[in-house]
Motif scaffolding. Structure first.
Motif, PDB file in Angstrom:
ATOM      1  N   SER A  45       0.670  -1.212  -0.048  1.00 38.71           N
ATOM      2  CA  SER A  45      -0.166   0.041   0.141  1.00 38.71           C
ATOM      3  C   SER A  45       0.908   1.238   0.047  1.00 38.71           C
ATOM      4  O   SER A  45       0.186   2.388  -0.301  1.00 38.71           O
ATOM      5  CB  SER A  45      -0.851  -0.024   1.212  1.00 38.71           C
ATOM      6  N   ARG A  46       1.991   0.986   0.260  1.00 36.84           N
ATOM      7  CA  ARG A  46       3.045   2.405   0.376  1.00 36.84           C
ATOM      8  C   ARG A  46       3.469   2.644  -0.989  1.00 36.84           C
ATOM      9  O   ARG A  46       4.289   3.533  -0.911  1.00 36.84           O
ATOM     10  CB  ARG A  46       3.948   2.089   1.463  1.00 36.84           C
ATOM     11  N   VAL A  47       3.428   1.799  -2.079  1.00 32.64           N
ATOM     12  CA  VAL A  47       3.820   2.170  -3.154  1.00 32.64           C
ATOM     13  C   VAL A  47       3.078   2.288  -4.233  1.00 32.64           C
ATOM     14  O   VAL A  47       2.669   1.505  -5.168  1.00 32.64           O
ATOM     15  CB  VAL A  47       4.998   0.890  -3.837  1.00 32.64           C
ATOM     16  N   PRO A  48       2.240   3.436  -4.272  1.00 38.24           N
ATOM     17  CA  PRO A  48       1.071   3.761  -5.444  1.00 38.24           C
ATOM     18  C   PRO A  48       1.779   4.269  -6.722  1.00 38.24           C
ATOM     19  O   PRO A  48       2.460   5.135  -6.721  1.00 38.24           O
ATOM     20  CB  PRO A  48       0.461   4.702  -4.538  1.00 38.24           C
ATOM     21  N   ALA A  49       1.460   3.501  -7.883  1.00 38.63           N
ATOM     22  CA  ALA A  49       1.940   3.639  -8.954  1.00 38.63           C
ATOM     23  C   ALA A  49       1.889   4.894  -9.482  1.00 38.63           C
ATOM     24  O   ALA A  49       2.844   5.631  -9.855  1.00 38.63           O
ATOM     25  CB  ALA A  49       1.246   2.568  -9.874  1.00 38.63           C
ATOM     26  N   ASN A  50       0.761   5.338  -9.880  1.00 38.63           N
ATOM     27  CA  ASN A  50       0.410   6.829 -10.308  1.00 38.63           C
ATOM     28  C   ASN A  50       1.283   7.986  -9.583  1.00 38.63           C
ATOM     29  O   ASN A  50       1.850   8.800 -10.169  1.00 38.63           O
ATOM     30  CB  ASN A  50      -0.852   7.134 -10.597  1.00 38.63           C
ATOM     31  N   GLU A  51       0.996   7.851  -8.282  1.00 41.27           N
ATOM     32  CA  GLU A  51       1.613   9.068  -7.475  1.00 41.27           C
ATOM     33  C   GLU A  51       3.162   9.043  -7.435  1.00 41.27           C
ATOM     34  O   GLU A  51       3.756  10.010  -7.756  1.00 41.27           O
ATOM     35  CB  GLU A  51       1.318   8.890  -6.034  1.00 41.27           C
ATOM     36  N   ILE A  52       3.763   7.976  -7.487  1.00 42.28           N
ATOM     37  CA  ILE A  52       5.414   8.016  -7.422  1.00 42.28           C
ATOM     38  C   ILE A  52       5.829   8.301  -8.785  1.00 42.28           C
ATOM     39  O   ILE A  52       6.899   8.851  -8.932  1.00 42.28           O
ATOM     40  CB  ILE A  52       5.921   6.674  -6.768  1.00 42.28           C
ATOM     41  N   MET A  53       5.037   8.225  -9.736  1.00 44.37           N
ATOM     42  CA  MET A  53       5.567   8.833 -11.156  1.00 44.37           C
ATOM     43  C   MET A  53       4.845  10.034 -11.623  1.00 44.37           C
ATOM     44  O   MET A  53       5.311  10.495 -12.511  1.00 44.37           O
ATOM     45  CB  MET A  53       5.120   7.386 -12.122  1.00 44.37           C
ATOM     46  N   GLY A  54       4.355  10.538 -10.553  1.00 39.44           N
ATOM     47  CA  GLY A  54       3.598  11.651 -10.968  1.00 39.44           C
ATOM     48  C   GLY A  54       2.793  11.776 -12.272  1.00 39.44           C
ATOM     49  O   GLY A  54       2.766  12.776 -13.141  1.00 39.44           O
ATOM     50  N   LEU A  55       2.002  10.578 -12.449  1.00 41.76           N
ATOM     51  CA  LEU A  55       1.079  10.440 -13.609  1.00 41.76           C
ATOM     52  C   LEU A  55      -0.422  10.724 -13.336  1.00 41.76           C
ATOM     53  O   LEU A  55      -0.729  10.295 -12.217  1.00 41.76           O
ATOM     54  CB  LEU A  55       1.649   9.102 -14.387  1.00 41.76           C
ATOM     55  N   GLU A  56      -0.890  10.800 -14.200  1.00 38.50           N
ATOM     56  CA  GLU A  56      -2.446  11.190 -14.271  1.00 38.50           C
ATOM     57  C   GLU A  56      -3.218  10.036 -14.657  1.00 38.50           C
ATOM     58  O   GLU A  56      -2.590   8.907 -15.458  1.00 38.50           O
ATOM     59  CB  GLU A  56      -2.986  12.323 -15.129  1.00 38.50           C
ATOM     60  N   PRO A  57      -4.590   9.617 -14.146  1.00 36.59           N
ATOM     61  CA  PRO A  57      -5.380   8.494 -14.709  1.00 36.59           C
ATOM     62  C   PRO A  57      -5.203   8.761 -16.446  1.00 36.59           C
ATOM     63  O   PRO A  57      -5.363   9.653 -16.962  1.00 36.59           O
ATOM     64  CB  PRO A  57      -6.727   9.067 -14.382  1.00 36.59           C
ATOM     65  N   GLY A  58      -5.050   7.407 -16.883  1.00 33.28           N
ATOM     66  CA  GLY A  58      -5.052   7.156 -18.325  1.00 33.28           C
ATOM     67  C   GLY A  58      -3.504   7.113 -18.847  1.00 33.28           C
ATOM     68  O   GLY A  58      -3.268   6.788 -19.998  1.00 33.28           O
ATOM     69  N   ASP A  59      -2.574   7.464 -17.971  1.00 29.82           N
ATOM     70  CA  ASP A  59      -1.147   7.509 -18.265  1.00 29.82           C
ATOM     71  C   ASP A  59      -0.241   6.217 -18.202  1.00 29.82           C
ATOM     72  O   ASP A  59       0.569   6.043 -18.659  1.00 29.82           O
ATOM     73  CB  ASP A  59      -0.337   8.572 -17.653  1.00 29.82           C
TER      74      ASP A  59
END
Ligand SMILES: [Zn+2]
Length: 218
Positions: A45-59
């Protein structure tokens, strides 16, 4: 119950924020997906994909399981890779592990873990493949961190063993497979700089699944 109800409040706030930034955000989101990245990471739960990459939904197309494993007989991860390569035409496939990974830690313990045994076996196999290097590391925490990195390397190699990746790369020069580690203490993503071309060449001595396919002429 409070935190459960909170999720729906959060969701309404998020919808308002996204719509304030771009009135057509959800209309565009509903239309199609065209991500450049497939991310295969840990369920932690501490490694959220979109957040750590700074990417938006769809990316980014995402697959997560315990200790980011790419097992040949796992229909789930194999379907995700196949769909991402053949239908979404992703340009990059990332296998992302993380230090302090509970799955990797469990695999290092000489213990019957019940239902988890076959899953952890894959990580124990990585340990066996790199036994000499790991055994030479006397500090247990450093050995654990190195196993996290070697597990990423081996799972990225497993991605490269798939027919869809080999065939698409021969035709299009993508996808490129990457190995990353996320450091929970700093929030920093570390690129292990795995040599995709070199691994592809090496594994194709045994796992070449492009037989009969010609590369497009320049
Ligand atoms: Zn983990």
């Amino acid at each position: 119950m409070a935190s459960y109800e909170q999720i729906f409040d959060n969701n309404r706030k998020w919808v308002a924020e996204m719509t304030a930034k771009d009135a057509n955000f959800f209309e565009k989101l509903a239309r199609d997906q065209n991500p450049d990245y497939l991310y295969i990471g840990c369920s932690d739960s501490r490694v959220p994909a979109n957040e750590i990459m700074g990417l938006e939904p769809g990316d980014v197309f995402v697959h997560r399981n315990v200790a980011n494993l790419v097992n040949n007989t796992d229909l789930n991860v194999m379907s995700v890779i196949n769909y991402a390569v053949k239908h979404l035409s992703v340009k990059h496939i990332i296998v992302c592990g993380h230090y302090n990974c509970g799955g990797v830690k469990a695999a290092m313990m000489p213990k019957d873990m019940g239902l988890l045994n076959p899953w952890l076996r894959t990580i124990r196999d990585v340990y066996r493949m790199h036994y000499d290097e790991l055994d030479a590391i006397k500090d247990e925490h450093k050995r654990y961190s190195r196993l996290v990195e070697l597990n990423v390397l081996e799972q990225a190699t497993n991605v490269i063993k798939t027919a869809s990746v080999q065939q698409c790369y021969l035709q299009n020069k993508y996808p490129i497979v990457h190995g990353w580690v996320f450091d929970l203490h700093t929030g920093i993503l570390i690129d292990l700089n795995i040599n995709f071309e070199k691994i592809l060449k090496e594994i194709q001595k045994i796992y070449d699944l492009t037989g009969g396919m010609a590369a497009p002429s320049e």
